[in-house]
Design an enzyme around this catalytic site. Sequence first.
Site, short mmCIF file in Angstrom:
data_model
loop_
_atom_site.label_atom_id
_atom_site.label_comp_id
_atom_site.label_asym_id
_atom_site.label_seq_id
_atom_site.Cartn_x
_atom_site.Cartn_y
_atom_site.Cartn_z
N HIS A 17 0.82 -1.23 0.00
CA HIS A 17 0.00 0.00 0.00
C HIS A 17 0.85 1.27 0.00
O HIS A 17 0.70 2.12 -0.90
CB HIS A 17 -1.02 -0.04 1.14
CG HIS A 17 -1.60 1.29 1.48
ND1 HIS A 17 -2.38 2.01 0.59
CD2 HIS A 17 -1.50 2.07 2.59
CE1 HIS A 17 -2.72 3.16 1.15
NE2 HIS A 17 -2.20 3.22 2.35
N HIS A 41 3.95 6.55 5.66
CA HIS A 41 2.80 7.34 6.12
C HIS A 41 1.89 6.64 7.13
O HIS A 41 1.20 7.30 7.89
CB HIS A 41 1.99 7.89 4.94
CG HIS A 41 1.07 6.91 4.28
ND1 HIS A 41 1.42 6.21 3.15
CD2 HIS A 41 -0.18 6.50 4.60
CE1 HIS A 41 0.41 5.43 2.80
NE2 HIS A 41 -0.57 5.57 3.66
N GLU A 45 0.56 5.56 12.79
CA GLU A 45 -0.83 5.16 13.00
C GLU A 45 -0.97 3.65 13.30
O GLU A 45 -1.69 3.26 14.21
CB GLU A 45 -1.61 5.51 11.72
CG GLU A 45 -3.08 5.23 11.77
CD GLU A 45 -3.88 6.37 12.39
OE1 GLU A 45 -3.25 7.37 12.78
OE2 GLU A 45 -5.11 6.24 12.49
N ASP A 46 -0.27 2.84 12.54
CA ASP A 46 -0.58 1.40 12.53
C ASP A 46 0.50 0.47 13.07
O ASP A 46 0.36 -0.75 12.98
CB ASP A 46 -0.90 0.94 11.09
CG ASP A 46 -2.19 1.58 10.57
OD1 ASP A 46 -3.03 1.96 11.39
OD2 ASP A 46 -2.33 1.68 9.34
N ASP A 107 -2.66 8.71 -0.79
CA ASP A 107 -3.09 7.63 0.12
C ASP A 107 -4.57 7.31 -0.13
O ASP A 107 -4.96 6.16 -0.31
CB ASP A 107 -2.87 8.11 1.56
CG ASP A 107 -3.38 7.13 2.60
OD1 ASP A 107 -3.28 5.91 2.38
OD2 ASP A 107 -3.87 7.60 3.65
N ASP A 231 -18.31 19.44 -25.32
CA ASP A 231 -16.93 19.59 -24.83
C ASP A 231 -16.29 18.26 -24.45
O ASP A 231 -15.47 18.18 -23.55
CB ASP A 231 -16.89 20.56 -23.65
CG ASP A 231 -17.71 20.06 -22.48
OD1 ASP A 231 -18.53 19.14 -22.67
OD2 ASP A 231 -17.52 20.58 -21.37
MN MN Z 1 -2.48 4.62 4.03
#
Ligand code: MN
Length: 283
Positions: A17, A41, A45-46, A107, A231
């Site tokens: 990811h 990133h 958090e994880d 993300d 268009d």
């Molecule tokens: Mn992520």
Amino acid sequence: EAHHGQLRKSGEPYIIHPLMTAELLLYLKPDLITIQSCILHDVIEDTPQTKEDIAARFGTDVAVICEGLSKLSTIRYRGEERSVESLRKMFIAMVEDLRVIIVKLADRLHNMQTLEFHPNKEKRERIALETLNVYAPIADRLGIFHMKEQLETECFRILYPKEYEKIKQERKELEEEQNFFLKEAKVIIGKVIPAEVPIIDISYRIKSPFSIYRKLSRKEYSYTHTKDLYDLFAIRIITNNIPRCYEILGILHNVFVPMPKRFKDYIALPKENGYQSLHTTVV
Ligand code: MN
């Protein structure tokens, strides 16, 4: 190392990811710190690793961006229309470094691209709505149009699957014709604009599926099919200053018949995000 042993809902190793996310923003030519922050990133958090761990190995800038990303993930869209604008504002206000937003958009784009692995339909739709109402407008406001379009296409696919398939098919059927037409048009434009008027670039775009959908569903028009739109194909001519823009427009209106009421001066009246250009439709 931090994500070792973790899996995504798709069953893939988690690290795929952040790597795919980094790949999605490479076309923006980000700096090294953005790429590093992007790959890291989800670490704060994880995983058990902290901001300090990241700072020790990748420096303070990367650690600060990662922390900013972790903070942003606490903002949630709950479906009330009136909160959308304040959510967008909060989003921008919380971010001290613009690189945080750029990573966040990438993300979200990768999460949208892999959203079919999310087992709950209601949740998928909530995430798609949040993306459509919060993330895509932020990308638009920042002028990152390619990412805005990609985000919208994914939302469209999830929220209106039938309409998405229909428009995708109609658009595909027109593609060959379009490419031929646009190449021709580029050659002709190159001929009618005199050499003393510098053309920096001529490019073309085909209207995005969601943008087609939005236009087809507007009540003031009576369009039913993709091919009815004026268009659908657009050619973008870039020159070196504003007077030249009007000059080129004048030449084109002289050579090709302009359609009435199809002219927009976004130079005099820029769009909300600062976008400026002249739009016209000619036969
Ligand atoms: Mn992520």
